[in-house]
Write an enzyme that holds these catalytic residues in place. Structure first.
Site, PDB file in Angstrom:
ATOM      1  N   TYR A 134      -1.515  -7.069  17.367  1.00 29.22           N
ATOM      2  CA  TYR A 134      -1.702  -6.330  16.116  1.00 29.22           C
ATOM      3  C   TYR A 134      -2.943  -5.450  16.197  1.00 29.22           C
ATOM      4  CZ  TYR A 134      -2.800  -5.376  11.224  1.00 29.22           C
ATOM      5  OH  TYR A 134      -3.110  -4.748  10.039  1.00 29.22           O
ATOM      6  N   LYS A 185      -3.482  -1.158  16.152  1.00 29.65           N
ATOM      7  CA  LYS A 185      -4.350  -0.433  15.230  1.00 29.65           C
ATOM      8  C   LYS A 185      -5.397   0.387  15.980  1.00 29.65           C
ATOM      9  CE  LYS A 185      -2.321  -1.653  11.471  1.00 29.65           C
ATOM     10  NZ  LYS A 185      -1.640  -0.643  10.638  1.00 29.65           N
ATOM     11  N   ILE A 190       0.832  -1.197   0.000  1.00 27.03           N
ATOM     12  CA  ILE A 190       0.000   0.000   0.000  1.00 27.03           C
ATOM     13  C   ILE A 190       0.869   1.252   0.000  1.00 27.03           C
ATOM     14  CG2 ILE A 190      -1.754   1.290   1.278  1.00 27.03           C
ATOM     15  CD1 ILE A 190      -2.698  -1.393   2.450  1.00 27.03           C
ATOM     16  N   THR A 234      -1.179  -7.846  -0.261  1.00 26.42           N
ATOM     17  CA  THR A 234       0.225  -7.458  -0.100  1.00 26.42           C
ATOM     18  C   THR A 234       0.989  -8.596   0.575  1.00 26.42           C
ATOM     19  OG1 THR A 234      -0.044  -6.467   2.093  1.00 26.42           O
ATOM     20  CG2 THR A 234      -0.518  -5.057   0.188  1.00 26.42           C
TER      21      THR A 234
END
EC number: 1.1.1.441
Length: 330
Positions: A208, A212, A55, A245
């Site tokens: 994770y 975020k 990205i 990705t």
């Protein structure tokens, strides 16, 4: 976190991922994702973290195509020259460069900021894009759990060190912008202020998601601070969706298999994943507007707890303590 709680965290993360993938599939079946039209932005300067891959690469490429001076901040020295040359060739824009910045090292972040400021150029857009996903338990150079230290704390420090330049660069009708990339996993995250390092019982999924969630809380508090002092800088947070990705190398094997076989159909392309970041960085619709959570180029609601100003303040103060940033909100 107990082993049972860690298992629940994994299930919640994969559940929200599946929901996003299903929504993307339905949209693709109904016509897909249409590329927005972005206005040219010559004479503007942008920094994109993690701009050599995925990205971040697509974001840097599109900003260069709009005429911006793009500085890619990353730790992949071996790939940097090739990436910069490719973007220059594809966009016919020579104002693309790479500066080394390891977001897992506060020393490296400070060195990056010093090198950037030595250029004596403005900064109109900072895109906090880089990150790791569900990696095994390990620490940054400064001893922080890697998700929290790199994804969140590194960007917290970088943003604060660049705020003076952003404020100097923004002007009425032409605000400087901070764009931070979060994820839908924040909806199933919990912020444990007593164990931000996930040391009690490590879950890569919970760690994770927490990183975020922290990025959303950080963005909202930053916007409140910027608005309170009347600066011409805005802060928004974006959700790119589930994007095809290379960050999925540590996820569950079934997810990796689905990506390999059906990623072209179920996942967004890196370009599609970058569109919301680019939108937040350049669209006139967001001039002077901050404190929004954006998904598919539209404002949407984030997790209810992200609007808790007391929690925002607690995380901010703790982050200042961890990074040595002066807490001006005290």
């Amino acid at each position: 976190m107990s082993p049972l709680s860690a298992a629940r965290a994994a299930l919640r993360v994969y559940a929200v991922g599946a929901a996003v993938i299903l929504a993307q599939l339905l949209r693709r079946c109904r016509g897909g994702f249409l590329e927005p039209v972005f206005p040219p932005r010559p004479d503007r300067v942008a920094i994109v973290t993690g701009g050599t891959d995925g990205i971040g690469y697509s974001t840097a490429k599109h900003l260069a195509r709009l005429g911006m001076h793009v500085i890619i901040a990353g730790n992949n020295d071996s790939k940097a020259k090739q990436v910069v040359s490719k973007i220059k060739e594809e966009t016919l824009n020579d104002k693309v460069e790479f500066l080394y910045c390891d977001l897992a090292s506060m020393t490296s972040i400070r060195q990056f900021v010093q090198k950037f400021k030595m250029k004596k150029i403005p900064l109109h857009v900072l895109i906090n894009n880089a990150g790791v996903m569900m990696v095994p338990q390990r620490k940054t150079r400064d001893g922080f759990e890697e998700h929290f230290g790199l994804n969140y704390l590194g960007h917290f420090l970088l943003t604060n060190l660049l705020l003076d330049t952003l404020k100097e660069s923004g002007s009425p009708g032409h605000s400087a912008r901070v764009v931070t990339v979060s994820s839908a996993t924040h909806y199933v995250a919990e912020l444990n202020m007593d164990d931000l390092q996930s040391s009690a019982c490590y879950s890569p999924h919970a760690a994770y998601a927490q990183s975020k969630l922290a990025l959303v809380l950080f963005t909202y508090h930053l916007q409140r601070l910027l608005a309170a002092e009347g600066s011409h800088v805005t802060a928004n947070v974006v959700d790119p969706g589930v994007v095809n990705t290379d960050v999925y190398k540590h996820v569950f094997w079934a997810t990796r298999l689905a990506k390999k076989l059906l990623g072209w159909l179920l996942f967004k392309t890196p370009d599609e994943g970058a569109w919301t970041s680019i939108y937040a960085a350049v669209t006139p619709e967001l001039e002077g507007v901050g404190g929004h959570y954006l998904y598919n180029e539209k404002e949407t609601k984030s997790l209810h707890v992200t609007y808790n100003q007391k929690l925002q303040q607690q995380l901010w103060s703790k982050s200042c303590e961890m990074t040595g940033v002066l807490d001006v909100t005290l």
